[in-house]
Design an enzyme around this catalytic site. Structure first.
Site, PDB file in Angstrom:
ATOM      1  CE  LYS A   1      62.884  -5.723  -2.403  1.00  0.00           C
ATOM      2  NZ  LYS A   1      61.528  -5.251  -2.612  1.00  0.00           N
TER       3      LYS A   1
ATOM      4  N   GLY B   1      53.721 -13.224 -14.999  1.00  0.00           N
ATOM      5  CA  GLY B   1      53.958 -13.640 -13.617  1.00  0.00           C
ATOM      6  C   GLY B   1      52.654 -13.779 -12.861  1.00  0.00           C
TER       7      GLY B   1
ATOM      8  N   GLY C   1      52.282 -14.958  -9.549  1.00  0.00           N
ATOM      9  CA  GLY C   1      52.598 -15.248  -8.157  1.00  0.00           C
ATOM     10  C   GLY C   1      51.606 -14.538  -7.245  1.00  0.00           C
TER      11      GLY C   1
HETATM   12  P1  NAD Z   1      56.059 -14.249  -6.340  1.00  0.00           P
HETATM   13  O1  NAD Z   1      57.348 -14.903  -6.114  1.00  0.00           O
HETATM   14  O2  NAD Z   1      54.882 -14.630  -5.515  1.00  0.00           O
HETATM   15  O3  NAD Z   1      55.618 -14.423  -7.870  1.00  0.00           O
HETATM   16  C1  NAD Z   1      56.452 -14.204  -8.970  1.00  0.00           C
HETATM   17  C2  NAD Z   1      55.909 -15.066 -10.098  1.00  0.00           C
HETATM   18  O4  NAD Z   1      56.596 -14.717 -11.296  1.00  0.00           O
HETATM   19  C3  NAD Z   1      56.099 -16.558  -9.875  1.00  0.00           C
HETATM   20  O5  NAD Z   1      54.894 -17.244 -10.152  1.00  0.00           O
HETATM   21  C4  NAD Z   1      57.220 -16.920 -10.858  1.00  0.00           C
HETATM   22  O6  NAD Z   1      57.126 -18.258 -11.312  1.00  0.00           O
HETATM   23  C5  NAD Z   1      56.963 -15.926 -11.954  1.00  0.00           C
HETATM   24  N1  NAD Z   1      58.099 -15.625 -12.817  1.00  0.00           N
HETATM   25  C6  NAD Z   1      59.407 -15.459 -12.489  1.00  0.00           C
HETATM   26  N2  NAD Z   1      60.140 -15.173 -13.564  1.00  0.00           N
HETATM   27  C7  NAD Z   1      59.279 -15.119 -14.596  1.00  0.00           C
HETATM   28  C8  NAD Z   1      59.437 -14.857 -15.975  1.00  0.00           C
HETATM   29  N3  NAD Z   1      60.633 -14.587 -16.508  1.00  0.00           N
HETATM   30  N4  NAD Z   1      58.333 -14.884 -16.765  1.00  0.00           N
HETATM   31  C9  NAD Z   1      57.114 -15.175 -16.233  1.00  0.00           C
HETATM   32  N5  NAD Z   1      56.906 -15.431 -14.932  1.00  0.00           N
HETATM   33  C10 NAD Z   1      57.983 -15.406 -14.123  1.00  0.00           C
HETATM   34  O7  NAD Z   1      56.338 -12.672  -6.237  1.00  0.00           O
HETATM   35  P2  NAD Z   1      55.268 -11.510  -6.006  1.00  0.00           P
HETATM   36  O8  NAD Z   1      55.207 -11.210  -4.561  1.00  0.00           O
HETATM   37  O9  NAD Z   1      54.022 -11.808  -6.759  1.00  0.00           O
HETATM   38  O10 NAD Z   1      56.031 -10.287  -6.694  1.00  0.00           O
HETATM   39  C11 NAD Z   1      56.039 -10.109  -8.105  1.00  0.00           C
HETATM   40  C12 NAD Z   1      56.741  -8.797  -8.441  1.00  0.00           C
HETATM   41  O11 NAD Z   1      56.061  -7.721  -7.802  1.00  0.00           O
HETATM   42  C13 NAD Z   1      58.198  -8.714  -7.967  1.00  0.00           C
HETATM   43  O12 NAD Z   1      58.945  -7.934  -8.876  1.00  0.00           O
HETATM   44  C14 NAD Z   1      58.087  -7.980  -6.647  1.00  0.00           C
HETATM   45  O13 NAD Z   1      59.277  -7.320  -6.297  1.00  0.00           O
HETATM   46  C15 NAD Z   1      56.992  -6.997  -6.981  1.00  0.00           C
HETATM   47  N6  NAD Z   1      56.279  -6.480  -5.819  1.00  0.00           N
HETATM   48  C16 NAD Z   1      55.654  -7.322  -4.968  1.00  0.00           C
HETATM   49  C17 NAD Z   1      54.947  -6.781  -3.882  1.00  0.00           C
HETATM   50  C18 NAD Z   1      54.164  -7.664  -2.953  1.00  0.00           C
HETATM   51  O14 NAD Z   1      53.343  -7.142  -2.191  1.00  0.00           O
HETATM   52  N7  NAD Z   1      54.324  -8.970  -3.000  1.00  0.00           N
HETATM   53  C19 NAD Z   1      54.917  -5.403  -3.672  1.00  0.00           C
HETATM   54  C20 NAD Z   1      55.572  -4.565  -4.590  1.00  0.00           C
HETATM   55  C21 NAD Z   1      56.255  -5.114  -5.651  1.00  0.00           C
END
Ligand code: NAD
Length: 349
Positions: free
Chosen positions: A79, A178, A180
């Site tokens: 990572k 969240g 995102g």
């Molecule tokens: P992202 O950055 O697109 O979205 C994260 C969202 O969470 C944002 O909208 C942010 O404003 C919000 N956020 C942050 N802190 C917060 C809180 N305390 N309370 C509420 N909302 C909060 O990230 P993502 O790609 O959607 O990833 C989200 C999670 O999933 C992460 O933990 C990431 O490691 C995990 N993940 C992502 C993927 C992927 O394919 N993108 C794969 C496996 C795991």
């Protein structure tokens, strides 16, 4: 650029990366390459201190070793993190991070994580070939988030089957933390399946948009872990299930996409004692790295590979939750034991 090797007993390589001209500060951690090159996303976050960033990258990279083994991918775990608000990200910082990744000569492959997009991966590509999650290149797999969300959605159905006796999500109240890349895509799938959504994000514009587009009930970010719901889907940050939050949870099951949801393994035991069924995060959210793996491993029959691996993950989760139901043990402990058996000991031939 200044790259300092930090020695950490449980990791193969840990690098501290500092690039004054661009202002880049970050870390790269390779936990294990026993199953293949280490692969795992690049995260950008406004960490309070460099120590917080280091702790995160160490935990996340170890989690990737487990996730990649759980998905039976020929990849190890790694990572990278950049310290800073993603809104302040610059191309020069991304290129500098690419340069640092390149110096590892393929020991670590990066891709998207929180705060990163396929376009950002395209910039990193200018300084290293060891980057995936790209659009419009040979074997390019694009944004992994939709596949991650699909895997989580299926896992939520399996979790519902074990907890409520029925996988249907019609009328089930699901709290999504969240909105995102992952949380939003998941919200759309849940809505289409007839679930009722209650949502929160630290960005209020996203919750408002979910209200408009998904008919979701928006709640403040600090309220989402205490709302009454059938299922909680953490899709933001890690460590949200801890000694402070678990006693206040008002859900029957937890299944979401965030990495490292449990602050400690003991928190998984506490959830089991409270009768809250927890679906282990690295099994639930492995869809994205399966998608990325097609690019790293240059898999030609991409769709078939992804479908086969996703189906195998479903079967794994189903087996773990069945065993948890039979034994009363915490699913996260069972998952860890199951995966540990798949990771070869360090000095095996
Ligand atoms: P992202 O950055 O697109 O979205 C994260 C969202 O969470 C944002 O909208 C942010 O404003 C919000 N956020 C942050 N802190 C917060 C809180 N305390 N309370 C509420 N909302 C909060 O990230 P993502 O790609 O959607 O990833 C989200 C999670 O999933 C992460 O933990 C990431 O490691 C995990 N993940 C992502 C993927 C992927 O394919 N993108 C794969 C496996 C795991």
């Amino acid at each position: 650029m200044k790259i300092t090797e930090l020695h950490h007993p449980s990791h193969e390589t840990v690098l501290q990366v500092e690039d004054r001209p661009s202002g880049l500060r970050g870390f790269i951690a390779v936990h294990s390459t026993q199953r293949g090159p280490a692969a795992g996303g690049l995260r950008m976050r406004a960490y309070k201190t460099p120590q917080h960033a280091l702790t995160d990258v160490l935990r996340l990279s170890e989690g990737m070793t487990f996730k990649n083994a759980a998905a039976d991918l020929a990849l190890g775990g790694g990572k990278a993190v950049i310290i800073g608000d993603p809104a302040t990200k610059t191309a020069a910082q991304l290129r500098a991070m690419g340069e640092a990744i390149d110096r590892l000569g393929g020991q670590y492959w990066t891709a998207e994580d929180m705060g990163m997009s396929p376009a950002d991966m395209g910039i990193i590509r200018q300084s290293t070939a060891f980057v995936a999650g790209l659009d419009r290149v040979a074997f390019g797999s694009g944004d992994p988030s939709p596949i991650t969300a699909r895997g989580i959605f299926q896992s939520i159905r399996i979790t519902a089957k074990h907890r409520f006796g029925n996988p249907s999500l019609v009328g089930r109240r699901v709290a999504v933390q969240g909105l995102g890349h992952v949380g939003w895509a998941l919200g759309k799938l849940l809505k289409a399946a007839g679930a009722e959504l209650v949502v929160a994000d630290i960005d209020p514009s996203r919750t408002a948009q979910a209200g408009r587009c998904l008919g979701a009930e928006p709640v403040p970010a600090d309220a989402i872990l205490t709302v009454p719901a059938d299922i909680l889907a953490p899709c933001a940050i890690g460590g949200v299930l801890n000694a402070d939050t678990i006693p206040a949870l008002r859900v029957a099951a937890i299944c979401g996409g965030a990495n490292n949801q449990l602050a400690t393994p003991a928190d998984g035991d506490t959830l089991a004692r409270r009768g809250i069924l927890y679906a282990p995060d690295y099994i639930v959210n492995a869809g994205g790295i399966i998608n990325v793996a097609t690019e790293v491993l240059r898999i030609r029959a991409r769709t078939a590979f992804v479908e086969e691996k996703l189906a195998a993950l479903d079967a794994t989760l189903d087996a773990i939750l069945t065993e948890a139901g039979d034994s009363g043990r915490a699913p996260a402990r069972l998952a860890d034991a199951w995966v540990a058996a798949r990771i070869a000991p360090p000095h095996a031939a």
